[in-house]
Motif scaffolding. Structure first.
Motif, PDB file in Angstrom:
ATOM      1  N   UNK A  67     -16.717  27.066  59.126  1.00  0.00           N
ATOM      2  CA  UNK A  67     -16.338  25.725  58.675  1.00  0.00           C
ATOM      3  C   UNK A  67     -16.701  25.489  57.210  1.00  0.00           C
ATOM      4  N   UNK A  68     -17.596  26.297  56.672  1.00  0.00           N
ATOM      5  CA  UNK A  68     -17.974  26.145  55.265  1.00  0.00           C
ATOM      6  C   UNK A  68     -17.194  27.098  54.370  1.00  0.00           C
ATOM      7  N   UNK A  69     -15.997  27.476  54.794  1.00  0.00           N
ATOM      8  CA  UNK A  69     -15.106  28.337  54.016  1.00  0.00           C
ATOM      9  C   UNK A  69     -14.739  27.637  52.715  1.00  0.00           C
ATOM     10  N   UNK A  70     -14.968  28.307  51.598  1.00  0.00           N
ATOM     11  CA  UNK A  70     -14.664  27.733  50.295  1.00  0.00           C
ATOM     12  C   UNK A  70     -13.384  28.248  49.670  1.00  0.00           C
ATOM     13  N   UNK A  71     -12.613  29.055  50.398  1.00  0.00           N
ATOM     14  CA  UNK A  71     -11.368  29.618  49.875  1.00  0.00           C
ATOM     15  C   UNK A  71     -10.156  29.021  50.580  1.00  0.00           C
ATOM     16  N   UNK A  72     -10.214  28.937  51.903  1.00  0.00           N
ATOM     17  CA  UNK A  72      -9.116  28.353  52.678  1.00  0.00           C
ATOM     18  C   UNK A  72      -9.680  27.262  53.583  1.00  0.00           C
ATOM     19  N   UNK A  73      -8.818  26.399  54.083  1.00  0.00           N
ATOM     20  CA  UNK A  73      -9.267  25.377  55.026  1.00  0.00           C
ATOM     21  C   UNK A  73      -9.549  26.017  56.375  1.00  0.00           C
ATOM     22  N   UNK A  74     -10.726  25.769  56.906  1.00  0.00           N
ATOM     23  CA  UNK A  74     -11.170  26.476  58.107  1.00  0.00           C
ATOM     24  C   UNK A  74     -10.229  26.287  59.285  1.00  0.00           C
ATOM     25  N   UNK A  75      -9.648  25.105  59.430  1.00  0.00           N
ATOM     26  CA  UNK A  75      -8.792  24.852  60.592  1.00  0.00           C
ATOM     27  C   UNK A  75      -7.461  25.595  60.511  1.00  0.00           C
ATOM     28  N   UNK A  76      -7.127  26.123  59.328  1.00  0.00           N
ATOM     29  CA  UNK A  76      -5.925  26.945  59.230  1.00  0.00           C
ATOM     30  C   UNK A  76      -6.116  28.318  59.884  1.00  0.00           C
ATOM     31  N   UNK A  77      -7.368  28.626  60.240  1.00  0.00           N
ATOM     32  CA  UNK A  77      -7.701  29.905  60.879  1.00  0.00           C
ATOM     33  C   UNK A  77      -7.778  29.802  62.397  1.00  0.00           C
ATOM     34  N   UNK A  78      -7.546  28.603  62.961  1.00  0.00           N
ATOM     35  CA  UNK A  78      -7.715  28.397  64.398  1.00  0.00           C
ATOM     36  C   UNK A  78      -6.473  28.809  65.178  1.00  0.00           C
ATOM     37  N   UNK A  79      -6.722  29.510  66.284  1.00  0.00           N
ATOM     38  CA  UNK A  79      -5.636  29.909  67.167  1.00  0.00           C
ATOM     39  C   UNK A  79      -5.529  28.916  68.321  1.00  0.00           C
ATOM     40  N   UNK A  80      -4.381  28.929  68.991  1.00  0.00           N
ATOM     41  CA  UNK A  80      -4.192  28.113  70.185  1.00  0.00           C
ATOM     42  C   UNK A  80      -5.056  28.634  71.327  1.00  0.00           C
ATOM     43  N   UNK A  81      -5.350  27.759  72.256  1.00  0.00           N
ATOM     44  CA  UNK A  81      -6.038  28.172  73.472  1.00  0.00           C
ATOM     45  C   UNK A  81      -5.117  29.080  74.284  1.00  0.00           C
ATOM     46  N   UNK A  82      -5.670  30.133  74.875  1.00  0.00           N
ATOM     47  CA  UNK A  82      -4.853  31.037  75.668  1.00  0.00           C
ATOM     48  C   UNK A  82      -5.700  32.105  76.323  1.00  0.00           C
ATOM     49  N   UNK A  83      -5.177  32.783  77.329  1.00  0.00           N
ATOM     50  CA  UNK A  83      -5.969  33.776  78.067  1.00  0.00           C
ATOM     51  C   UNK A  83      -6.357  35.002  77.242  1.00  0.00           C
ATOM     52  N   UNK A  84      -5.592  35.306  76.194  1.00  0.00           N
ATOM     53  CA  UNK A  84      -5.954  36.453  75.351  1.00  0.00           C
ATOM     54  C   UNK A  84      -6.094  36.029  73.895  1.00  0.00           C
ATOM     55  N   UNK A  85      -6.450  34.782  73.669  1.00  0.00           N
ATOM     56  CA  UNK A  85      -6.670  34.279  72.314  1.00  0.00           C
ATOM     57  C   UNK A  85      -7.994  33.531  72.266  1.00  0.00           C
ATOM     58  N   UNK A  86      -8.723  33.682  71.165  1.00  0.00           N
ATOM     59  CA  UNK A  86     -10.000  32.998  71.045  1.00  0.00           C
ATOM     60  C   UNK A  86     -10.345  32.755  69.587  1.00  0.00           C
ATOM     61  N   UNK A  87     -11.213  31.775  69.371  1.00  0.00           N
ATOM     62  CA  UNK A  87     -11.790  31.493  68.062  1.00  0.00           C
ATOM     63  C   UNK A  87     -13.297  31.679  68.165  1.00  0.00           C
ATOM     64  N   UNK A  88     -13.880  32.310  67.163  1.00  0.00           N
ATOM     65  CA  UNK A  88     -15.320  32.550  67.133  1.00  0.00           C
ATOM     66  C   UNK A  88     -15.850  31.994  65.819  1.00  0.00           C
ATOM     67  N   UNK A  89     -16.723  31.006  65.908  1.00  0.00           N
ATOM     68  CA  UNK A  89     -17.263  30.387  64.697  1.00  0.00           C
ATOM     69  C   UNK A  89     -18.607  30.997  64.331  1.00  0.00           C
ATOM     70  N   UNK A  90     -18.800  31.239  63.041  1.00  0.00           N
ATOM     71  CA  UNK A  90     -20.085  31.701  62.518  1.00  0.00           C
ATOM     72  C   UNK A  90     -20.442  30.850  61.306  1.00  0.00           C
ATOM     73  N   UNK A  91     -21.683  30.946  60.888  1.00  0.00           N
ATOM     74  CA  UNK A  91     -22.122  30.282  59.667  1.00  0.00           C
ATOM     75  C   UNK A  91     -21.995  31.260  58.504  1.00  0.00           C
ATOM     76  N   UNK A  92     -21.502  30.786  57.369  1.00  0.00           N
ATOM     77  CA  UNK A  92     -21.416  31.660  56.212  1.00  0.00           C
ATOM     78  C   UNK A  92     -20.281  31.285  55.298  1.00  0.00           C
ATOM     79  N   UNK A  93     -19.977  32.179  54.378  1.00  0.00           N
ATOM     80  CA  UNK A  93     -18.921  31.965  53.389  1.00  0.00           C
ATOM     81  C   UNK A  93     -17.690  32.770  53.742  1.00  0.00           C
ATOM     82  N   UNK A  94     -16.569  32.399  53.152  1.00  0.00           N
ATOM     83  CA  UNK A  94     -15.338  33.173  53.311  1.00  0.00           C
ATOM     84  C   UNK A  94     -15.510  34.569  52.704  1.00  0.00           C
ATOM     85  N   UNK A  95     -16.058  34.602  51.507  1.00  0.00           N
ATOM     86  CA  UNK A  95     -16.169  35.872  50.773  1.00  0.00           C
ATOM     87  C   UNK A  95     -17.197  36.805  51.378  1.00  0.00           C
TER      88      UNK A  95
END
Length: 264
Positions: A188-216
């Protein structure tokens, strides 16, 4: 969601300044590398790692070193600096994926950082029979042409080199769901792209994993690499969503899922 008729704005100035944290993330992964190399349960299946915009294979050296130590056949893309979807890069990616699949007689896991992850998802959509799974690191696959990132001006300058019909060569997010497992690692603290542009839809073979840190620093982030190791260790046909080990909630916040009303 922070979208208007003019598209989404890039991350704010403060988040962009915080990208300097990547130096410390690199230091932390170098210190953690011996432990990270030991936790893998590799089956020697092929893994192709794609660098982010303006980066080359040198940026993925630490990640490749760790994953090789875990027991995977890992390779970089061997296409020089990532300047966007030029004919050289698009044709080279397709040839590289086909070569690795044929050489190992096995589907390939694709790991892509930022723009590299967008390529990875496009390859998987076009050639699902060649791909085992896709793992992306800060990849804004939902970004629209009118949206802006911290590097949009540079990308725009290079765009005359890009192939004009990239959607025909490698279909994008709007072309439909991926047929292979997909894990999107983001911060969520991505300084290059908007973090929500990286989110996938909910699904049986799709997932989002959040970590703390920078884009770079995502390719150097120990928590991200731990999650990658866990994803790689799954057997074909037995894919399950990532579950943070007990006692590690401070490294893996509860991830978001794509919703049109996600707040910036």
């Amino acid at each position: 969601m922070a979208e208007t008729d003019r598209g989404a704005a890039p991350p704010n100035h403060w988040l962009r300044l915080m990208e300097a944290r990547a130096v410390f993330e690199l230091g932390s992964v170098l210190a953690a590398a011996p432990w990270l190399r030991m936790i893998g349960r590799g089956d020697n299946h092929p893994v192709l790692i794609l660098p982010g915009f303006l980066a080359d294979d040198s940026s993925t050296l630490p990640l490749r070193y760790i994953l090789r130590g875990q027991g995977y056949w890992v390779d970089g893309w061997d296409l020089g600096r990532n300047v966007g979807p030029t004919p050289h890069i698009v044709d080279g990616l397709i040839a590289k994926l086909q070569m690795m699949h044929d050489r190992h007689d096995s589907p390939v896991t694709l790991i892509g950082w930022s723009l590299g992850g967008i390529y990875a998802r496009r390859l998987a959509r076009k050639f699902p029979h060649l791909v085992r799974q896709v793992i992306t690191l800060g990849s804004p696959f939902r970004i629209n042409p009118e949206d802006r990132s911290a590097v949009s001006r540079i990308y725009d300058r290079l765009s005359p080199q890009h192939i004009p019909l990239v959607e025909e060569a490698l279909p994008g997010h709007d072309a439909g769901e991926l047929l292979v497992p997909a894990s999107s690692i983001y911060t969520r603290s991505d300084g290059v792209v908007r973090w929500w542009q990286c989110l996938d839809d909910e699904g049986p073979i799709r997932e989002n994993i959040e970590v703390y840190g920078s884009h770079s620093g995502l390719g150097f982030n120990p928590a991200a690499i731990f999650a990658i190791s866990d994803r790689l260790a799954q057997k074909p046909g037995e894919w399950q969503k990532f579950k943070a080990p007990p006692g590690t909630s401070q490294f893996f916040p509860k991830p978001a899922t794509w919703r049109p009303t996600v707040a910036a």
